[in-house]
Design a protein around this motif. Structure first.
Motif, mmCIF file in Angstrom:
data_model
loop_
_atom_site.group_PDB
_atom_site.id
_atom_site.type_symbol
_atom_site.label_atom_id
_atom_site.label_comp_id
_atom_site.label_asym_id
_atom_site.label_seq_id
_atom_site.Cartn_x
_atom_site.Cartn_y
_atom_site.Cartn_z
ATOM 1 N N VAL A 124 -16.940 6.215 -17.769
ATOM 2 C CA VAL A 124 -15.718 5.769 -18.463
ATOM 3 C C VAL A 124 -14.492 6.036 -17.583
ATOM 4 O O VAL A 124 -13.442 6.441 -18.071
ATOM 5 C CB VAL A 124 -15.555 6.436 -19.856
ATOM 6 N N THR A 125 -14.646 5.829 -16.296
ATOM 7 C CA THR A 125 -13.513 6.008 -15.397
ATOM 8 C C THR A 125 -12.810 4.669 -15.192
ATOM 9 O O THR A 125 -13.302 3.623 -15.629
ATOM 10 C CB THR A 125 -13.939 6.639 -14.058
ATOM 11 N N ALA A 126 -11.651 4.707 -14.549
ATOM 12 C CA ALA A 126 -10.841 3.499 -14.396
ATOM 13 C C ALA A 126 -11.557 2.473 -13.528
ATOM 14 O O ALA A 126 -11.901 2.761 -12.380
ATOM 15 C CB ALA A 126 -9.494 3.864 -13.782
ATOM 16 N N PRO A 127 -11.793 1.271 -14.052
ATOM 17 C CA PRO A 127 -12.517 0.254 -13.269
ATOM 18 C C PRO A 127 -11.739 -0.212 -12.041
ATOM 19 O O PRO A 127 -12.336 -0.596 -11.030
ATOM 20 C CB PRO A 127 -12.711 -0.895 -14.267
ATOM 21 N N TRP A 128 -10.402 -0.122 -12.107
ATOM 22 C CA TRP A 128 -9.582 -0.614 -10.984
ATOM 23 C C TRP A 128 -9.646 0.291 -9.758
ATOM 24 O O TRP A 128 -9.162 -0.079 -8.691
ATOM 25 C CB TRP A 128 -8.129 -0.820 -11.429
ATOM 26 N N LEU A 129 -10.299 1.460 -9.876
ATOM 27 C CA LEU A 129 -10.494 2.307 -8.698
ATOM 28 C C LEU A 129 -11.385 1.621 -7.653
ATOM 29 O O LEU A 129 -11.282 1.900 -6.454
ATOM 30 C CB LEU A 129 -11.130 3.644 -9.095
#
Length: 411
Positions: A124-129
């Protein structure tokens, strides 16, 4: 349930001297000593506070959520709020700071200690990374920690800094930015960086390393962190028991192994379903998601017994400082598991009554006494916050292990 002699580390004695405004002792006066809060943290994941604090749902849903939280507030003194990067900041530069701040303030105003979960996690981490280089990902993670820890300082001073690092570098279900940088830095390396950055922006915060892996791999990781000079304030142990209650023996065994470090232990995510048990062959709990997972009277009685035994074992252990049930309610519970203390319709299960009896009766101090000729009274109680009531006057005080021998109270 633990006997009083097994709970000596949870209690203390205090001598109080009552005086009037002129300093004269108040002799032979009836007083009441009422515990208003525990030092020990009895918590739940209570994400519903976001809806209630922000009033961002329908009037009917809001009323339902408020009734739910009234029951939570009746028993518990700690709450975990969600800071999953992917849902907290799904669009880069647009974090949900306002909504989470409102929830944290709402809970704090009601005397609830709030923990943020988590600052760094590969799920559930930021996909834009994924659009960034590893150097840019690390810089973004540092900036995220600085922002959240600074913005919430005073509201949230307990953090799960980094979550599930044992599996993090070898996680292969899908690509993500945090696994990428954990491969570069190594397990101990990434923990060191995240703890240092969190400590920089809230030096007084309680910082946890948190994991579901209770094998020797987690022990080795903790040992490596301590040898590297990382200051871990508490060891977080997840205990999602979808596949059956650990039982007395496993609980004691886990406690024994992780006690060797001499650090406080928080049971950060506890799940005990009041429905059927997830099949044993399921390796990843997330892979078992079914349309309906009902709570039944038979299994609710089992859940109540398990809750009473588990909480009693943990409360008895001198290094355990917190227990957090992951789902307070079956409404919106993780993976649909009926693991709450209350049902989907807000009605309390037997487990709610069992945990309330432990926290509010068995482990709570509420006594009356009378001052002696010198205005002195001595009592023993569970550690925490108290009110001394004398007539129409009330004085608040804390009972701690290092409590002073005597306290002058002007009434």
């Amino acid at each position: 349930m633990a006997k009083m002699e097994e709970l000596k580390h949870r209690v203390a004695s205090k001598t109080i001297k009552l005086v009037d405004g002129s300093g004269n002792p108040i002799a032979g006066k009836e007083i009441a000593l009422k515990q208003t809060n525990h030092k020990f943290l009895f918590g739940c994941g209570i994400f519903d506070a976001i809806d209630v604090a922000n009033k961002n749902v329908s009037a009917e849903r809001l009323a339902f959520q408020e009734r739910k939280l009234d029951q939570f507030l009746d028993v518990f003194n700690a709450a975990t709020l969600p800071f999953y990067w992917g849902t907290f900041e799904p669009e880069k530069g647009k974090p949900k700071t306002k909504e989470l701040k409102a929830a944290a303030q709402w809970l704090k105003d009601r005397n609830i200690t709030v923990k943020g979960h988590p600052l760094s996690w590969h799920t559930v981490t930021a996909p834009w990374l994924l659009e960034m280089s590893n150097e840019e990902i690390l810089a973004a993670q540092f900036a995220r920690i600085e922002r959240e820890v600074s913005d919430f300082k005073g509201l949230i001073d307990i953090w799960d800094v980094i979550n599930e690092v044992v599996i993090m570098p070898i996680f292969d279900k899908y690509d993500n930015g945090i696994t990428r940088i954990s491969k570069d830095l190594g397990r101990v390396g990434i923990i060191k960086e995240m703890f240092a950055k969190t400590r920089e922006f809230n030096p007084g915060a309680t910082l946890l390393l948190n994991d579901f892996n209770t094998s020797i791999n987690y022990e080795i990781l903790i040992d490596g962190c301590l040898n590297a000079g990382i200051s871990i304030d508490a060891i977080g142990i997840q205990s999602h028991q979808h596949q059956g209650y650990w039982g007395h023996e496993k609980l004691e065994e886990v406690l024994d192994r992780f006690s060797h470090f001499g650090l406080p232990i928080h049971f950060t995510e506890n799940t005990l379903p009041s429905g059927h048990i997830m099949p044993a062959e399921i390796e990843d709990l997330n892979d078992y998601q079914i349309p309906e997972w009902p709570s039944t009277p038979e299994f609710e009685e089992r859940q109540a017994k398990e809750v009473e035994e588990m909480y009693s074992i943990l409360f008895k252990h001198p290094l355990v400082e917190a227990i957090t049930a992951w789902s307070f309610s079956d409404d919106g519970a993780w993976l649909g598991a009926p693991a709450g203390f209350i049902r989907k319709d807000n009605s309390p299960k037997p487990s709610f009554k069992a945990v309330k009896k432990l926290i509010k009766e068995d482990w709570n101090t509420n006594v009356t006494s009378k001052t002696d000729d010198n205005g002195i009274v001595t009592f023993e109680g569970f550690l925490g916050d108290y009110e001394l009531v004398c007539g129409d006057k009330t004085v608040s005080f804390k009972l701690d292990k290092d409590a002073e021998e005597a306290q002058l109270v002007a009434i």
